[in-house]
Design an enzyme around this catalytic site. Structure first.
Site, PDB file in Angstrom:
ATOM      1  N   HIS A 101     -17.153  -9.684   7.828  1.00 48.71           N
ATOM      2  CA  HIS A 101     -17.244  -8.661   7.712  1.00 48.71           C
ATOM      3  C   HIS A 101     -16.979  -7.390   9.140  1.00 48.71           C
ATOM      4  O   HIS A 101     -17.981  -6.031   9.611  1.00 48.71           O
ATOM      5  CB  HIS A 101     -19.139  -9.007   8.143  1.00 48.71           C
ATOM      6  CG  HIS A 101     -19.446  -9.947   6.537  1.00 48.71           C
ATOM      7  ND1 HIS A 101     -19.683  -8.513   5.645  1.00 48.71           N
ATOM      8  CD2 HIS A 101     -20.261 -10.840   6.318  1.00 48.71           C
ATOM      9  CE1 HIS A 101     -20.195 -10.174   4.559  1.00 48.71           C
ATOM     10  NE2 HIS A 101     -20.109 -10.787   5.541  1.00 48.71           N
TER      11      HIS A 101
ATOM     12  N   ASP B 253     -16.200 -15.525  -0.840  1.00 44.45           N
ATOM     13  CA  ASP B 253     -17.841 -14.979  -0.123  1.00 44.45           C
ATOM     14  C   ASP B 253     -18.774 -14.911  -0.970  1.00 44.45           C
ATOM     15  O   ASP B 253     -18.183 -13.586  -1.617  1.00 44.45           O
ATOM     16  CB  ASP B 253     -17.230 -14.561   1.512  1.00 44.45           C
ATOM     17  CG  ASP B 253     -18.811 -15.188   2.230  1.00 44.45           C
ATOM     18  OD1 ASP B 253     -18.292 -15.546   3.275  1.00 44.45           O
ATOM     19  OD2 ASP B 253     -19.238 -13.977   2.435  1.00 44.45           O
TER      20      ASP B 253
ATOM     21  N   ASP C 293     -27.001  -8.023  12.518  1.00 44.26           N
ATOM     22  CA  ASP C 293     -26.846  -9.592  11.862  1.00 44.26           C
ATOM     23  C   ASP C 293     -25.907  -9.710  12.683  1.00 44.26           C
ATOM     24  O   ASP C 293     -24.760 -10.172  11.665  1.00 44.26           O
ATOM     25  CB  ASP C 293     -26.543  -9.689  10.089  1.00 44.26           C
ATOM     26  CG  ASP C 293     -27.903  -8.674   9.826  1.00 44.26           C
ATOM     27  OD1 ASP C 293     -29.461  -8.973   9.856  1.00 44.26           O
ATOM     28  OD2 ASP C 293     -27.996  -7.899   8.889  1.00 44.26           O
TER      29      ASP C 293
ATOM     30  N   HIS D 140     -20.843 -11.993   0.398  1.00 40.01           N
ATOM     31  CA  HIS D 140     -21.197 -11.497   0.954  1.00 40.01           C
ATOM     32  C   HIS D 140     -20.122 -10.198   0.842  1.00 40.01           C
ATOM     33  O   HIS D 140     -19.110 -10.768   0.806  1.00 40.01           O
ATOM     34  CB  HIS D 140     -22.106 -11.318   2.495  1.00 40.01           C
ATOM     35  CG  HIS D 140     -22.937 -12.365   2.644  1.00 40.01           C
ATOM     36  ND1 HIS D 140     -22.840 -13.412   2.411  1.00 40.01           N
ATOM     37  CD2 HIS D 140     -24.158 -11.611   2.245  1.00 40.01           C
ATOM     38  CE1 HIS D 140     -23.698 -14.031   3.110  1.00 40.01           C
ATOM     39  NE2 HIS D 140     -24.874 -13.224   2.894  1.00 40.01           N
TER      40      HIS D 140
ATOM     41  N   ASP E 274     -20.934 -19.838   0.349  1.00 37.19           N
ATOM     42  CA  ASP E 274     -22.105 -19.392   0.272  1.00 37.19           C
ATOM     43  C   ASP E 274     -22.483 -18.830  -0.739  1.00 37.19           C
ATOM     44  O   ASP E 274     -23.244 -18.895  -1.638  1.00 37.19           O
ATOM     45  CB  ASP E 274     -22.551 -18.966   1.348  1.00 37.19           C
ATOM     46  CG  ASP E 274     -21.565 -17.404   1.503  1.00 37.19           C
ATOM     47  OD1 ASP E 274     -20.419 -17.213   1.020  1.00 37.19           O
ATOM     48  OD2 ASP E 274     -21.746 -16.640   2.746  1.00 37.19           O
TER      49      ASP E 274
ATOM     50  N   TYR F  56     -23.273 -21.999   4.210  1.00 34.95           N
ATOM     51  CA  TYR F  56     -24.620 -22.077   5.526  1.00 34.95           C
ATOM     52  C   TYR F  56     -25.569 -23.544   4.733  1.00 34.95           C
ATOM     53  O   TYR F  56     -26.545 -23.532   5.278  1.00 34.95           O
ATOM     54  CB  TYR F  56     -25.582 -20.587   4.800  1.00 34.95           C
ATOM     55  CG  TYR F  56     -24.766 -19.623   5.647  1.00 34.95           C
ATOM     56  CD1 TYR F  56     -24.260 -19.594   7.369  1.00 34.95           C
ATOM     57  CD2 TYR F  56     -24.161 -19.090   4.956  1.00 34.95           C
ATOM     58  CE1 TYR F  56     -23.314 -18.488   7.777  1.00 34.95           C
ATOM     59  CE2 TYR F  56     -23.282 -17.677   5.152  1.00 34.95           C
ATOM     60  CZ  TYR F  56     -23.363 -17.998   6.838  1.00 34.95           C
ATOM     61  OH  TYR F  56     -22.546 -17.096   7.199  1.00 34.95           O
TER      62      TYR F  56
END
Length: 672
Positions: A135, A172, A92, A174, A265, A305
């Site tokens: 990430h 965040d 990703d 994630h 996000d 986003y």
């Protein structure tokens, strides 16, 4: 000292060059809308602009392998087909001929921010960067991230400035697995992450993103994961986790620097997060971190986003870094059952590592409520097809305009006491109405002809009225009789129809006991005195064995009781009363003063006895927005205090839902 803003348009100059549904949301506009919003709202001009620089190989190699760095270095010279092929080995993420340059700028911007804060050029700051970083792993790009900006910044800060302890807060949506992997065996870095998890069904779908991944070897206890097992989390859920997990542990850890993986996000409207927390909550999360590490805080952009909520959330964060009063918190309700389950599990997993959590409940002995729901959703998707389940588009109001009053701090002082720099000496020039003057004489003056006392009370009332009109943000008054002055302010302020007054008294003096059930006043009294029986929901006596002199117990009272109560009550005025002989050290008093300013749009009035002249300067400093001094490494609170606080919290949580720290098998928390 100001607030740094680091931004360079160069980081917008890469984009996805082929069709990839997973990556299409990571667009250059994420950066431009954020910066344009800061410019439009006059925030960019108020910040100290710091130029970016490229991270060097030495910087990048603090976290990443030489083989990976050399591979990324080749991407500017690759054809489109080569780039697509190179990208396939990672998850990703996408590459572009300019992304290596931008990734070096993003990491370098984080380092410039650390340098600016650590050298005292600025107090705090934000770096708007692309690509994001949390990430990215030692030898792999991942999740739109090329280099791990915040992990590099943490290692750099430790190496260059000799820091002993760094806190990384990742809000965040994630899980920043790259940050976790970088520090999971390192006790000098405390990493906290909340993230959408849904029992490992949500990206990055890692077992080690769950609450029981606490770190390894010497780093055990220094990795805190709070997994969100359903979507739709609200402001209350975020505040509950800060109050009952992050803040108590962070204060015990006592960092030298705070780094924030500032991904938005986790805000409402985001297609990735699908959460319902409004942008204004980031004003409060930022405020709650700003008194750690002497205020040294660096926020580095990660995800986000939905271009509307992203820009709004960035503005809310920067407003607060600049010292603007936070808006009244919106939509504070009971944390939902699933959030309480995650909170419960995280506290249980860490109770053996942190003295502030040693009283936490053991792990729940029942299946989490969302496990069954998640299985049902998976079955429904299989039956109907993925497209059949769509998420509704969220609508939310524009965050309230953050209006800074013309006067930041006004002081009512005897002529013999100097007014600190940055504050305004205040006295009422207007004559009181005869009705109010007579009331003051009857209720508060032992000698009806005491013109000095009448003038003092008149000034207090006038100051409160100016704060109600937002002409003055906060105030401090030295008074002859602090108990009488408290009663005077409480009586006057609560008479206004829309007012709600949070009264926080510290020390063993006499406090107004006529608190009624109408909710106009919430009184929290922290002292050594054995409390009288609690007469109503709005009078909360807290008895600590050593009163306010024992720092660890008092800090526990702030996070387990006072802040959750304050946020749920949502006052229009905070009255902070320092009783004589309270035994409180200056640094703890300043921490309390600073933390309470997140409530009531910063409208805090401090009352102190005339004999406490020495405390005027440190109190004024806190009201002006200066960060409170560090409390140092905290030892375990007294067992007696822990038992008293836990018993009181459990008793009060029926009426005050933000005090909850567990979800029972049935009940406990609302279902959203």
């Amino acid at each position: 000292m100001g607030t740094a803003l680091i931004y360079d348009e160069e980081m917008t100059k890469y984009k996805l060059l082929w069709v990839d549904p997973a990556c299409k949301i990571e667009v250059p506009e994420r950066l431009t809308v954020s910066h344009e919003a800061l410019v439009r709202n006059g925030l960019a001009d108020r910040c100290v602009s710091i130029p970016v620089r490229e991270a060097t190989d030495t910087d990048i190699l603090l976290v990443h392998s030489k083989e990976y760095l050399e591979a990324v270095k080749k991407t500017p010279y690759m054809t489109l087909e080569d780039l697509k092929e190179f990208t396939l080995q990672y998850g990703d993420v996408y590459f572009h001929p300019n992304i290596y340059h931008c990734a070096k700028l993003a990491a370098g911007a984080a380092l410039q921010l650390v340098d600016s804060v650590m050298t005292g050029k600025v107090r705090n700051g934000m770096a708007l960067v692309r690509p994001p970083g949390h990430h990215s792993m030692r030898s792999a790009a991942n999740g739109f991230c090329v280099f791990n900006n915040v992990a590099i910044a943490a290692k750099y800060a430790k190496q260059k400035y000799g820091l002993q302890r760094v806190l990384i807060v990742d809000w965040d949506i994630h899980h920043g697995q790259g940050v976790q992997y970088s520090f999971e065996d390192d006790p000098s870095v405390l990493y906290f992450s909340w993230h959408r998890y849904e029992h490992q069904k949500f990206w990055p779908q890692l077992r080690e993103s769950d609450y029981d991944s606490v770190g390894k070897e010497k780093g055990a206890g220094f990795n805190i994961n709070v997994p969100w097992n359903k979507v739709g989390m609200q402001n209350s859920d975020y505040l509950a986790v800060f109050s009952h997990v992050l803040l108590p542990v962070a204060y015990e850890f006592c960092p030298d620097l705070v780094l924030v993986c500032a991904g938005f996000d986790s805000a409402i409207g985001d297609p990735e997060g699908e959460m319902c927390a409004t942008p204004d909550i980031f004003a409060h999360l930022t405020h709650l971190l700003m008194n750690l590490a002497g205020g040294k805080l660096c926020a580095v952009l990660e995800g986000g986003y939905n271009l509307t909520s992203l820009a709004q959330s960035v503005c809310q964060t920067v407003h607060t870094l600049l010292g603007d009063p936070a808006p009244r918190p919106a939509n504070i309700v009971s944390p939902c059952k699933s959030a309480l389950e995650s909170l419960h599990c995280a506290r249980s997993a860490h109770k053996k590592y942190w003295s502030c959590l040693k009283h936490a409940a053991d792990l729940p002995n029942f299946d989490l409520s969302t496990k069954r729901i998640k299985l049902e959703e998976e079955e429904e998707k299989l039956e109907k097809g993925e497209e059949a389940i769509t998420t509704k588009e969220e609508v939310w109001p524009e965050p309230p305009k953050r209006v800074v009053p013309p006067v930041r701090v006004a002081l009512v002082l005897p002529d013999s006491v100097a007014c600190p720099d940055g504050c305004k000496r205040f006295s009422s020039s207007e004559n009181l109405s005869p009705l109010i003057a007579n009331k003051l004489r009857e209720n508060f003056l032992k000698d009806a002809d005491d013109s000095d006392a009448l003038s003092n009370f008149s000034s207090l009332i006038a100051l409160v009225e100016k704060m109600e009109k937002n002409e003055i943000c906060s105030g401090l008054a030295l008074v002859r009789d602090v108990s009488m002055a408290t009663m005077c302010v409480v009586q006057h302020a609560s008479a206004a129809l829309s007012n709600r007054v949070l009264v926080v008294c510290v020390g063993d003096g006499t406090v107004p006991s006529q608190i009624t059930e109408d909710g106009k006043i919430l009184m929290v009294h922290i002292s050594r005195k054995e409390p009288q029986e609690q007469k109503c929901k709005y009078y909360i006596p807290v008895c600590l064995k050593k009163g306010c002199s024992e720092v660890s117990g008092f800090v526990q009272a702030i996070f387990s009781l006072l802040l959750p109560l304050g946020y749920e009550y949502d006052p229009s005025l905070v009255l902070l009363v320092r009783m004589p002989d309270n035994g409180m050290c200056d640094s703890l008093w300043q921490q309390l003063t600073c933390l309470l300013q997140g409530l009531a749009q910063g409208h805090t009035l401090v009352l102190m006895q005339e004999s406490e002249k020495a405390c005027v300067d440190p109190t004024a400093s806190s009201l002006l927005g200066d960060a409170a001094p560090s409390l140092g490494l905290l030892h375990a609170p007294l067992t007696e205090d822990v038992e008293v606080l836990e018993s009181l919290r459990q008793k009060l949580q029926t009426d005050w839902k933000l005090l909850q720290t567990t979800a029972q098998e049935s009940g406990g928390g609302d279902e959203y």
